[in-house]
Design a protein around this motif. Structure first.
Motif, mmCIF file in Angstrom:
data_model
loop_
_atom_site.group_PDB
_atom_site.id
_atom_site.type_symbol
_atom_site.label_atom_id
_atom_site.label_comp_id
_atom_site.label_asym_id
_atom_site.label_seq_id
_atom_site.Cartn_x
_atom_site.Cartn_y
_atom_site.Cartn_z
ATOM 1 N N LYS A 74 -46.382 -6.721 63.019
ATOM 2 C CA LYS A 74 -47.292 -7.392 62.086
ATOM 3 C C LYS A 74 -47.802 -8.700 62.684
ATOM 4 O O LYS A 74 -49.005 -8.994 62.617
ATOM 5 C CB LYS A 74 -46.562 -7.664 60.767
ATOM 6 N N GLN A 75 -46.922 -9.473 63.283
ATOM 7 C CA GLN A 75 -47.321 -10.743 63.886
ATOM 8 C C GLN A 75 -48.266 -10.531 65.063
ATOM 9 O O GLN A 75 -49.200 -11.301 65.271
ATOM 10 C CB GLN A 75 -46.091 -11.543 64.322
ATOM 11 N N LYS A 76 -48.037 -9.484 65.837
ATOM 12 C CA LYS A 76 -48.936 -9.172 66.953
ATOM 13 C C LYS A 76 -50.329 -8.839 66.440
ATOM 14 O O LYS A 76 -51.326 -9.270 67.015
ATOM 15 C CB LYS A 76 -48.378 -8.017 67.792
ATOM 16 N N ARG A 77 -50.397 -8.058 65.348
ATOM 17 C CA ARG A 77 -51.697 -7.727 64.768
ATOM 18 C C ARG A 77 -52.398 -8.980 64.262
ATOM 19 O O ARG A 77 -53.600 -9.165 64.484
ATOM 20 C CB ARG A 77 -51.537 -6.715 63.624
ATOM 21 N N MET A 78 -51.658 -9.855 63.616
ATOM 22 C CA MET A 78 -52.234 -11.108 63.123
ATOM 23 C C MET A 78 -52.737 -11.960 64.282
ATOM 24 O O MET A 78 -53.807 -12.568 64.197
ATOM 25 C CB MET A 78 -51.193 -11.888 62.304
ATOM 26 N N ASN A 79 -51.993 -12.009 65.356
ATOM 27 C CA ASN A 79 -52.364 -12.780 66.532
ATOM 28 C C ASN A 79 -53.675 -12.247 67.120
ATOM 29 O O ASN A 79 -54.551 -13.034 67.511
ATOM 30 C CB ASN A 79 -51.243 -12.736 67.566
ATOM 31 N N GLU A 80 -53.820 -10.933 67.189
ATOM 32 C CA GLU A 80 -55.054 -10.332 67.699
ATOM 33 C C GLU A 80 -56.241 -10.685 66.813
ATOM 34 O O GLU A 80 -57.329 -10.987 67.309
ATOM 35 C CB GLU A 80 -54.905 -8.814 67.818
ATOM 36 N N ILE A 81 -56.040 -10.656 65.511
ATOM 37 C CA ILE A 81 -57.110 -11.017 64.579
ATOM 38 C C ILE A 81 -57.514 -12.468 64.778
ATOM 39 O O ILE A 81 -58.704 -12.800 64.830
ATOM 40 C CB ILE A 81 -56.662 -10.767 63.119
ATOM 41 N N LEU A 82 -56.525 -13.349 64.926
ATOM 42 C CA LEU A 82 -56.828 -14.770 65.133
ATOM 43 C C LEU A 82 -57.562 -14.995 66.442
ATOM 44 O O LEU A 82 -58.492 -15.803 66.505
ATOM 45 C CB LEU A 82 -55.542 -15.597 65.086
ATOM 46 N N LYS A 83 -57.172 -14.294 67.489
ATOM 47 C CA LYS A 83 -57.864 -14.426 68.777
ATOM 48 C C LYS A 83 -59.329 -14.023 68.641
ATOM 49 O O LYS A 83 -60.217 -14.697 69.160
ATOM 50 C CB LYS A 83 -57.199 -13.557 69.845
ATOM 51 N N LYS A 84 -59.583 -12.931 67.943
ATOM 52 C CA LYS A 84 -60.959 -12.471 67.751
ATOM 53 C C LYS A 84 -61.750 -13.469 66.910
ATOM 54 O O LYS A 84 -62.921 -13.736 67.182
ATOM 55 C CB LYS A 84 -60.971 -11.097 67.093
ATOM 56 N N THR A 85 -61.105 -14.026 65.907
ATOM 57 C CA THR A 85 -61.778 -14.997 65.033
ATOM 58 C C THR A 85 -62.138 -16.254 65.813
ATOM 59 O O THR A 85 -63.256 -16.760 65.715
ATOM 60 C CB THR A 85 -60.871 -15.353 63.832
ATOM 61 N N VAL A 86 -61.218 -16.758 66.612
ATOM 62 C CA VAL A 86 -61.472 -17.949 67.414
ATOM 63 C C VAL A 86 -62.607 -17.670 68.406
ATOM 64 O O VAL A 86 -63.499 -18.492 68.592
ATOM 65 C CB VAL A 86 -60.188 -18.411 68.154
ATOM 66 N N GLY A 87 -62.578 -16.507 69.019
ATOM 67 C CA GLY A 87 -63.638 -16.136 69.946
ATOM 68 C C GLY A 87 -64.989 -16.061 69.263
ATOM 69 O O GLY A 87 -66.003 -16.482 69.817
ATOM 70 N N TYR A 88 -65.019 -15.552 68.048
ATOM 71 C CA TYR A 88 -66.266 -15.418 67.305
ATOM 72 C C TYR A 88 -66.854 -16.786 66.963
ATOM 73 O O TYR A 88 -68.037 -17.036 67.143
ATOM 74 C CB TYR A 88 -66.007 -14.604 66.037
ATOM 75 N N PHE A 89 -66.001 -17.698 66.465
ATOM 76 C CA PHE A 89 -66.473 -19.010 66.047
ATOM 77 C C PHE A 89 -66.710 -19.972 67.205
ATOM 78 O O PHE A 89 -67.438 -20.942 67.074
ATOM 79 C CB PHE A 89 -65.526 -19.629 65.025
ATOM 80 N N SER A 90 -66.090 -19.739 68.337
ATOM 81 C CA SER A 90 -66.265 -20.647 69.470
ATOM 82 C C SER A 90 -67.407 -20.215 70.391
ATOM 83 O O SER A 90 -67.694 -20.879 71.368
ATOM 84 C CB SER A 90 -64.968 -20.778 70.279
ATOM 85 N N ASN A 91 -68.042 -19.115 70.068
ATOM 86 C CA ASN A 91 -69.138 -18.610 70.901
ATOM 87 C C ASN A 91 -70.450 -18.714 70.119
ATOM 88 O O ASN A 91 -70.903 -17.747 69.519
ATOM 89 C CB ASN A 91 -68.844 -17.155 71.281
ATOM 90 N N PRO A 92 -71.088 -19.903 70.121
ATOM 91 C CA PRO A 92 -72.332 -20.086 69.339
ATOM 92 C C PRO A 92 -73.500 -19.332 69.954
ATOM 93 O O PRO A 92 -73.804 -19.475 71.121
ATOM 94 C CB PRO A 92 -72.560 -21.591 69.368
ATOM 95 N N GLU A 93 -74.144 -18.521 69.131
ATOM 96 C CA GLU A 93 -75.315 -17.783 69.602
ATOM 97 C C GLU A 93 -76.381 -17.782 68.569
ATOM 98 O O GLU A 93 -76.277 -17.790 67.458
ATOM 99 C CB GLU A 93 -74.932 -16.350 69.977
#
Length: 93
Positions: A74-93
């Motif tokens: 469960k924690q690994k899945r949450m970590n993957e979601i957070l990584k994707k979220t950070v990538g989405y918000f830190s990549n301004p387009e």
């Protein structure tokens, strides 16, 4: 079909220690799932009978290990979601 005690022990080890799902072990070894569940129960019952007085129950340890594995997944899945979220918000387009 007859199976050796060593074969049964290794199959149960795959399930309890390595955390391999019973269905996967069944497919890999060609053993019916129901038989694997009965081997697992017998193995834990045997360990329970051999456990020293005052030691933690092998059944309780197996349950705790399964619970920790679930929590880790469960924690690994949450970590993957957070990584994707950070990538989405830190990549301004």
């Amino acid at each position: 079909r007859r199976y050796t005690a060593e074969f049964k022990k290794e199959a149960v080890k795959m399930i309890i220690i390595e955390g391999t799902p019973v269905k996967e072990v069944s497919e890999q070894l060609g053993v019916p799932e129901g038989m694997l569940y009965s081997w697992r129960k017998k193995h834990l019952d045997d360990l329970e009978a051999e456990a020293p007085e005052g030691a933690q129950s092998p059944k309780a340890m197996a349950e705790e290990l399964a619970q920790v594995r679930k929590e880790l997944a469960k924690q690994k899945r949450m970590n993957e979601i957070l990584k994707k979220t950070v990538g989405y918000f830190s990549n301004p387009e």
